[in-house]
Design an enzyme around this catalytic site. Structure first.
Site, PDB file in Angstrom:
ATOM      1  N   ASN A 220      44.178  31.091   8.699  1.00  0.00           N
ATOM      2  CA  ASN A 220      45.094  30.942   7.554  1.00  0.00           C
ATOM      3  C   ASN A 220      45.985  32.175   7.484  1.00  0.00           C
ATOM      4  O   ASN A 220      45.910  33.047   8.352  1.00  0.00           O
ATOM      5  CB  ASN A 220      44.287  30.741   6.265  1.00  0.00           C
ATOM      6  CG  ASN A 220      43.313  31.868   6.057  1.00  0.00           C
ATOM      7  OD1 ASN A 220      43.701  33.018   5.876  1.00  0.00           O
ATOM      8  ND2 ASN A 220      42.019  31.570   6.128  1.00  0.00           N
ATOM      9  N   ASP A 289      36.900  27.148   5.560  1.00  0.00           N
ATOM     10  CA  ASP A 289      35.821  26.293   5.054  1.00  0.00           C
ATOM     11  C   ASP A 289      35.174  25.469   6.170  1.00  0.00           C
ATOM     12  O   ASP A 289      34.022  25.074   6.059  1.00  0.00           O
ATOM     13  CB  ASP A 289      36.366  25.355   3.972  1.00  0.00           C
ATOM     14  CG  ASP A 289      36.621  26.122   2.681  1.00  0.00           C
ATOM     15  OD1 ASP A 289      35.787  26.976   2.335  1.00  0.00           O
ATOM     16  OD2 ASP A 289      37.654  25.883   2.036  1.00  0.00           O
ATOM     17  N   LYS A 299      40.106  25.315  28.296  1.00  0.00           N
ATOM     18  CA  LYS A 299      41.292  24.984  27.499  1.00  0.00           C
ATOM     19  C   LYS A 299      41.458  23.460  27.427  1.00  0.00           C
ATOM     20  O   LYS A 299      41.390  22.778  28.454  1.00  0.00           O
ATOM     21  CB  LYS A 299      42.519  25.615  28.157  1.00  0.00           C
ATOM     22  CG  LYS A 299      43.804  25.349  27.422  1.00  0.00           C
ATOM     23  CD  LYS A 299      44.981  25.958  28.157  1.00  0.00           C
ATOM     24  CE  LYS A 299      46.279  25.541  27.500  1.00  0.00           C
ATOM     25  NZ  LYS A 299      47.438  25.942  28.278  1.00  0.00           N
ATOM     26  N   PHE A 332      37.649  35.520  -5.473  1.00  0.00           N
ATOM     27  CA  PHE A 332      39.071  35.195  -5.580  1.00  0.00           C
ATOM     28  C   PHE A 332      39.212  33.690  -5.412  1.00  0.00           C
ATOM     29  O   PHE A 332      38.336  33.046  -4.824  1.00  0.00           O
ATOM     30  CB  PHE A 332      39.871  35.911  -4.484  1.00  0.00           C
ATOM     31  CG  PHE A 332      40.365  37.276  -4.896  1.00  0.00           C
ATOM     32  CD1 PHE A 332      39.487  38.318  -5.109  1.00  0.00           C
ATOM     33  CD2 PHE A 332      41.727  37.506  -5.063  1.00  0.00           C
ATOM     34  CE1 PHE A 332      39.936  39.566  -5.488  1.00  0.00           C
ATOM     35  CE2 PHE A 332      42.193  38.752  -5.442  1.00  0.00           C
ATOM     36  CZ  PHE A 332      41.303  39.785  -5.653  1.00  0.00           C
ATOM     37  N   LYS A 346      34.811  27.212  -9.586  1.00  0.00           N
ATOM     38  CA  LYS A 346      34.271  28.167  -8.597  1.00  0.00           C
ATOM     39  C   LYS A 346      33.504  29.301  -9.290  1.00  0.00           C
ATOM     40  O   LYS A 346      32.464  29.755  -8.807  1.00  0.00           O
ATOM     41  CB  LYS A 346      35.417  28.740  -7.744  1.00  0.00           C
ATOM     42  CG  LYS A 346      35.988  27.703  -6.789  1.00  0.00           C
ATOM     43  CD  LYS A 346      37.217  28.204  -6.056  1.00  0.00           C
ATOM     44  CE  LYS A 346      37.870  27.051  -5.298  1.00  0.00           C
ATOM     45  NZ  LYS A 346      39.121  27.399  -4.638  1.00  0.00           N
ATOM     46  N   LYS A 350      29.656  29.473  -8.212  1.00  0.00           N
ATOM     47  CA  LYS A 350      29.285  30.609  -7.368  1.00  0.00           C
ATOM     48  C   LYS A 350      28.627  31.739  -8.170  1.00  0.00           C
ATOM     49  O   LYS A 350      28.390  32.828  -7.647  1.00  0.00           O
ATOM     50  CB  LYS A 350      30.513  31.096  -6.591  1.00  0.00           C
ATOM     51  CG  LYS A 350      31.140  29.960  -5.741  1.00  0.00           C
ATOM     52  CD  LYS A 350      32.173  30.424  -4.751  1.00  0.00           C
ATOM     53  CE  LYS A 350      32.864  29.206  -4.138  1.00  0.00           C
ATOM     54  NZ  LYS A 350      33.390  29.430  -2.797  1.00  0.00           N
TER      55      LYS A 350
END
Ligand code: PMT
Length: 414
Positions: A220, A289, A299, A332, A346, A350
């Site tokens: 990301n 995730d 490859k 975060f 969350k 959590k």
């Protein structure tokens, strides 16, 4: 009240190593009194003067007061100072520049190292306190104001200028803050900087990479900037910091114990290894995730279409939430929609003390920016919406929230 403030500054300054930078302004003579106050409070002071400062006050005065040779020439003698100035910065607890002229302030903002004070400044990793002093018109120049704003965003501290009659006859802002104020500000910074001594802080930063084959991976846009800013802010408070970082191009914060990882699984293992000992845990990392169910050894060749099977990665933060004992646990949340609803879910799932939610679709917020804009949701039900600010400033604000939690725990004994 001033006497009370100075008493507090006195105690924190004892045994501290202060670099006192003096630049070329009429207020340079007042630096002698500041030096005397530091020495009287038990600090060890080394003075660095710019060539222009020596036009306003003699190095001999500062040498006599500080009881040490004054550093003033980058190319003196055998050029030993070019190395010595780096040594000085390693030992320094605080670098105070008083007076700080418009010229020196702007050079710091521009990264110019053309005299001993500037080379020392650029090498310095300790907190820096600037006491600007200049003519009012100079102080109001947009370039100077912008440079000061930039320096504050980078974490430089500023005291003054005061308003009053200036040496040039003008009246307005630009007078160096009274030395007692500079002395008190130095004490405040040092106190803040030792407030987390003995605390162990575990921070995760950056992205993870999940390999598809030897060439490709899923990742990301996280740059690591938010997590690294938090690590720096915790180090500045005197904490010992373990930074578990995914791949980034950032310079590791000096003094942090850096553990580099690639995958979510590696981050999971590194974090769990350090979790039990930690007092404060901040999970800034953007963990993938999912990972490919199989990492192809060769490859993958181009074909008509390709279907990748993905399997979930461990949720590191959720695991920590279950294991949590004394730790303050902060997460975060990077959201594109339903920010509040998702963040609150969350926070609860959590078992966090608070969650810092950013809407990553907003300009200047989230991934790979120097700024961020967040909303904080606390386990107790409160929330706070902060303005857009630099990640460095935000790191300071978030650690202040942690400070409040620490104080609450100390008073309730939990
Ligand atoms: O790195 P920068 O470029 O500075 O960008 C900063 C940031 C956008 C990455 C940062 O501000 C941020 O929002 N980080 C959280 C990103 C994220 O993964 O959010 P999330 O909502 O998917 O995860 C929620 C929390 O669970 C996070 O604390 C995350 O670290 C944690 N998590 C998520 C998945 C997982 N498998 N394990 C986790 O521990």
């Amino acid at each position: 009240m001033n006497m009370e403030k100075n008493k507090q500054s006195n105690s924190i300054l004892a045994g501290k190593f202060i670099l006192l930078g003096i630049t070329g302004g009429i207020a340079a003579y007042k630096a002698a009194e500041l030096c005397r106050l530091f020495i009287k409070a038990g600090a060890s002071v080394r003075v660095i003067m710019t060539p222009a400062a020596k036009e306003f006050i003699s190095p001999l005065t500062l040498q006599t007061l500080s009881k040490h040779q004054v550093y003033d020439d980058l190319f003196a003698g055998t050029k030993r100072y070019t190395v010595e100035h780096v040594e000085l910065t390693k030992a320094a607890d605080l670098f105070v520049v008083a007076p700080a002229t418009a010229n020196t302030i702007s050079k710091i903002a521009g990264g110019i190292a053309d005299n001993l004070l500037m080379t020392t400044m650029l090498a310095a990793r300790c907190p820096v306190l600037l006491a600007p002093a200049m003519n009012t018109q100079m102080y109001q120049h947009p370039a100077l104001l912008e440079n000061l704003r930039k320096l504050r965003a980078w974490g430089y501290h500023q005291v003054g200028p005061a308003i009053g009659e200036l040496a040039c006859g003008d009246t307005g802002a630009g007078k160096m803050a009274p030395v007692e104020e500079i002395f008190a500000a130095a004490g405040r910074i040092l106190r803040q900087n030792s407030s987390w001594q003995g605390l162990k802080v575990l921070i995760t930063a950056g992205p993870t990479r999940e390999a598809i084959d030897p060439i490709r991976f899923i990742t990301n846009h996280s740059s690591g900037k938010m997590g690294y800013a938090l690590a720096e802010a915790a180090l500045e408070r005197g904490a010992s910091v373990t930074l578990v970082s995914g791949p980034t191009n950032l310079e590791p914060p000096r003094g942090a114990d850096l553990i580099r990882v690639n995958t979510a699984q590696q981050m999971y293992e590194a974090v769990l290894e350090h979790f039990d000992d930690a007092h404060i845990v901040i999970k800034t990392a953007a963990v993938a995730d999912y990972r490919p169910a199989v990492r192809q050894k060769e490859k993958i060749k181009k074909g008509e279409s390709l279907t990748l099977e993905l399997v979930p990665n461990p949720d590191i933060l959720a695991t920590l939430g279950k294991r949590k004992k004394q730790q303050i646990l902060i997460g975060f949340a990077a959201e594109t929609n339903n920010l509040e609803q998702n963040a609150l879910r969350k926070l609860k799932q959590k078992n966090l003390d608070f969650i810092v939610a950013n809407n990553v679709t907003q300009e200047g917020a989230g991934f790979n920016t120097d700024t961020n804009q967040v909303q904080i949701f606390f386990a107790g039900g409160d929330s706070k919406c902060l303005e857009l600010m630099s990640k460095k400033e935000l790191a300071g604000c978030l650690l202040q929230e942690v400070d409040l939690l620490l104080k609450e725990r100390n008073t309730t004994g939990s």
